[in-house]
Motif scaffolding. Structure first.
Motif, mmCIF file in Angstrom:
data_model
loop_
_atom_site.group_PDB
_atom_site.id
_atom_site.type_symbol
_atom_site.label_atom_id
_atom_site.label_comp_id
_atom_site.label_asym_id
_atom_site.label_seq_id
_atom_site.Cartn_x
_atom_site.Cartn_y
_atom_site.Cartn_z
ATOM 1 N N ALA A 101 -10.962 -12.848 48.569
ATOM 2 C CA ALA A 101 -10.654 -13.006 47.147
ATOM 3 C C ALA A 101 -10.077 -14.384 46.860
ATOM 4 N N VAL A 102 -9.223 -14.868 47.747
ATOM 5 C CA VAL A 102 -8.634 -16.200 47.572
ATOM 6 C C VAL A 102 -9.689 -17.278 47.753
ATOM 7 N N MET A 103 -10.470 -17.182 48.811
ATOM 8 C CA MET A 103 -11.455 -18.223 49.109
ATOM 9 C C MET A 103 -12.532 -18.325 48.026
ATOM 10 N N TYR A 104 -12.885 -17.167 47.416
ATOM 11 C CA TYR A 104 -13.912 -17.168 46.374
ATOM 12 C C TYR A 104 -13.304 -17.165 44.970
ATOM 13 N N GLU A 105 -11.966 -17.342 44.927
ATOM 14 C CA GLU A 105 -11.245 -17.413 43.659
ATOM 15 C C GLU A 105 -11.547 -16.213 42.768
ATOM 16 N N ASP A 106 -11.489 -15.028 43.368
ATOM 17 C CA ASP A 106 -11.779 -13.787 42.654
ATOM 18 C C ASP A 106 -10.500 -13.292 41.970
ATOM 19 N N ILE A 107 -10.174 -13.910 40.855
ATOM 20 C CA ILE A 107 -8.954 -13.585 40.104
ATOM 21 C C ILE A 107 -9.013 -12.152 39.580
ATOM 22 N N THR A 108 -10.185 -11.707 39.171
ATOM 23 C CA THR A 108 -10.343 -10.376 38.592
ATOM 24 C C THR A 108 -9.884 -9.285 39.553
ATOM 25 N N ALA A 109 -10.253 -9.400 40.831
ATOM 26 C CA ALA A 109 -9.853 -8.395 41.812
ATOM 27 C C ALA A 109 -8.352 -8.428 42.061
ATOM 28 N N MET A 110 -7.768 -9.607 42.057
ATOM 29 C CA MET A 110 -6.355 -9.756 42.393
ATOM 30 C C MET A 110 -5.438 -9.232 41.298
ATOM 31 N N VAL A 111 -5.820 -9.387 40.028
ATOM 32 C CA VAL A 111 -4.929 -8.996 38.932
ATOM 33 C C VAL A 111 -4.878 -7.486 38.734
ATOM 34 N N LEU A 124 -1.712 -18.188 43.539
ATOM 35 C CA LEU A 124 -1.983 -17.803 44.930
ATOM 36 C C LEU A 124 -3.234 -18.492 45.457
ATOM 37 N N VAL A 125 -4.245 -18.588 44.605
ATOM 38 C CA VAL A 125 -5.478 -19.269 45.021
ATOM 39 C C VAL A 125 -5.189 -20.730 45.349
ATOM 40 N N VAL A 126 -4.444 -21.403 44.473
ATOM 41 C CA VAL A 126 -4.140 -22.821 44.681
ATOM 42 C C VAL A 126 -3.279 -23.026 45.928
ATOM 43 N N GLU A 127 -2.244 -22.189 46.090
ATOM 44 C CA GLU A 127 -1.301 -22.367 47.190
ATOM 45 C C GLU A 127 -1.852 -21.931 48.547
ATOM 46 N N LEU A 128 -2.710 -20.908 48.551
ATOM 47 C CA LEU A 128 -3.084 -20.286 49.815
ATOM 48 C C LEU A 128 -4.471 -20.640 50.336
ATOM 49 N N LYS A 129 -5.294 -21.230 49.507
ATOM 50 C CA LYS A 129 -6.690 -21.449 49.905
ATOM 51 C C LYS A 129 -6.781 -22.243 51.208
ATOM 52 N N ASP A 130 -6.044 -23.325 51.316
ATOM 53 C CA ASP A 130 -6.090 -24.132 52.538
ATOM 54 C C ASP A 130 -5.413 -23.432 53.706
ATOM 55 N N LYS A 131 -4.357 -22.670 53.419
ATOM 56 C CA LYS A 131 -3.612 -22.004 54.487
ATOM 57 C C LYS A 131 -4.384 -20.839 55.097
ATOM 58 N N LEU A 132 -5.265 -20.221 54.308
ATOM 59 C CA LEU A 132 -5.963 -19.031 54.772
ATOM 60 C C LEU A 132 -7.317 -19.315 55.416
ATOM 61 N N LYS A 133 -7.838 -20.518 55.230
ATOM 62 C CA LYS A 133 -9.200 -20.777 55.692
ATOM 63 C C LYS A 133 -9.342 -20.667 57.209
ATOM 64 N N ASP A 134 -8.253 -20.880 57.940
ATOM 65 C CA ASP A 134 -8.319 -20.793 59.400
ATOM 66 C C ASP A 134 -7.717 -19.504 59.938
ATOM 67 N N LEU A 135 -7.293 -18.591 59.045
ATOM 68 C CA LEU A 135 -6.705 -17.334 59.497
ATOM 69 C C LEU A 135 -7.810 -16.392 59.948
ATOM 70 N N ASP A 136 -7.734 -15.928 61.174
ATOM 71 C CA ASP A 136 -8.760 -15.060 61.741
ATOM 72 C C ASP A 136 -8.489 -13.618 61.340
ATOM 73 N N VAL A 137 -9.232 -13.146 60.338
ATOM 74 C CA VAL A 137 -9.078 -11.754 59.927
ATOM 75 C C VAL A 137 -10.377 -10.983 60.144
ATOM 76 N N ALA A 138 -11.279 -11.558 60.889
ATOM 77 C CA ALA A 138 -12.560 -10.891 61.119
ATOM 78 C C ALA A 138 -12.372 -9.555 61.817
#
Length: 211
Positions: A101-111, A124-138
């Motif tokens: 949701a953050v990476m695709y900027e899916d605001i609708t799902a988050m609200v 959250l999208v602005v603050e977390l996008k770079d921080k989450l791109k390398d987080l392994d949640v697969a």
């Protein structure tokens, strides 16, 4: 810092549990995505934990996977997000779904989650996008090797009787604890209620209906 607990599950009152670790009972709150993965009462479980100390309380949060705890720790560093809201977010979405949701900027799902307005979601999208791109949640639904929940039998005498709530009452109580308004929680649970459904299933279905 308490980083991990391994013990016997004594009570399950979503989103909280009571965990017996060598005779000491720890009250732990879990996001529902972790709660769903718990074994039955009187079985052994291992949780990754995060300890929060405030002036008025000491709170312990538990997670089945290390990845989910990592995401929780990233969330609580964001402006306007405390531990309770982070736990609510991770109850409404899996770690992988939130990252997507953050990476695709899916605001609708988050609200759709309580406490997350449009401005909070955008921040959250602005603050977390770079921080989450390398987080392994697969494989965030799979416990880390050797550290996930181990299911073993525990002596039945360790059972502690919890208040006897119906599955519907327990589900409503859990949603209120996660930040949903009582009327919204009751309406959502009633909308998915069936007599043979467990409280965990009702919570899962109710959360899905609101996202």
């Amino acid at each position: 810092m308490i980083g991990l607990l391994r013990g016997t599950l004594l009570e399950k009152l979503p989103p909280d549990i009571l965990l017996d670790v060598n005779g000491v009972g720890y009250e732990v709150q879990l996001p529902m995505t972790s709660f769903y993965e718990l074994p039955e009462v009187n079985q052994a479980v291992t949780l990754f934990t995060h300890f929060v100390v405030r002036e008025d309380a000491q709170l312990l949060f538990g997670f089945i996977t290390r990845q989910e705890r990592s995401l929780f720790r990233i969330l609580i560093k964001a402006n306007g997000v405390g531990p309770k809201l982070a736990c609510t977010i991770l109850s409404g979405m899996s770690a992988a779904q939130f990252v997507q949701a953050v990476m695709y900027e899916d605001i609708t799902a988050m609200v759709k989650m309580p406490g997350v307005g449009k401005k909070t979601a955008e921040r959250l999208v602005v603050e977390l996008k770079d921080k989450l791109k390398d987080l392994d949640v697969a494989h965030a639904s799979t416990p880390a090797a050797g550290q996930g929940p181990s299911i073993e039998s525990a002596p039945s005498e360790q059972t502690i009787l919890a208040p006897q709530l119906s599955s519907k009452e327990e589900a409503i109580s859990a949603l209120v604890a996660l930040g949903y308004k009582p009327a919204q929680a009751e309406k959502s649970v009633k909308g998915v209620f069936s007599e043979d459904a467990s409280s965990e299933q009702l919570i899962r279905d109710a959360l899905k209906s609101m996202v």
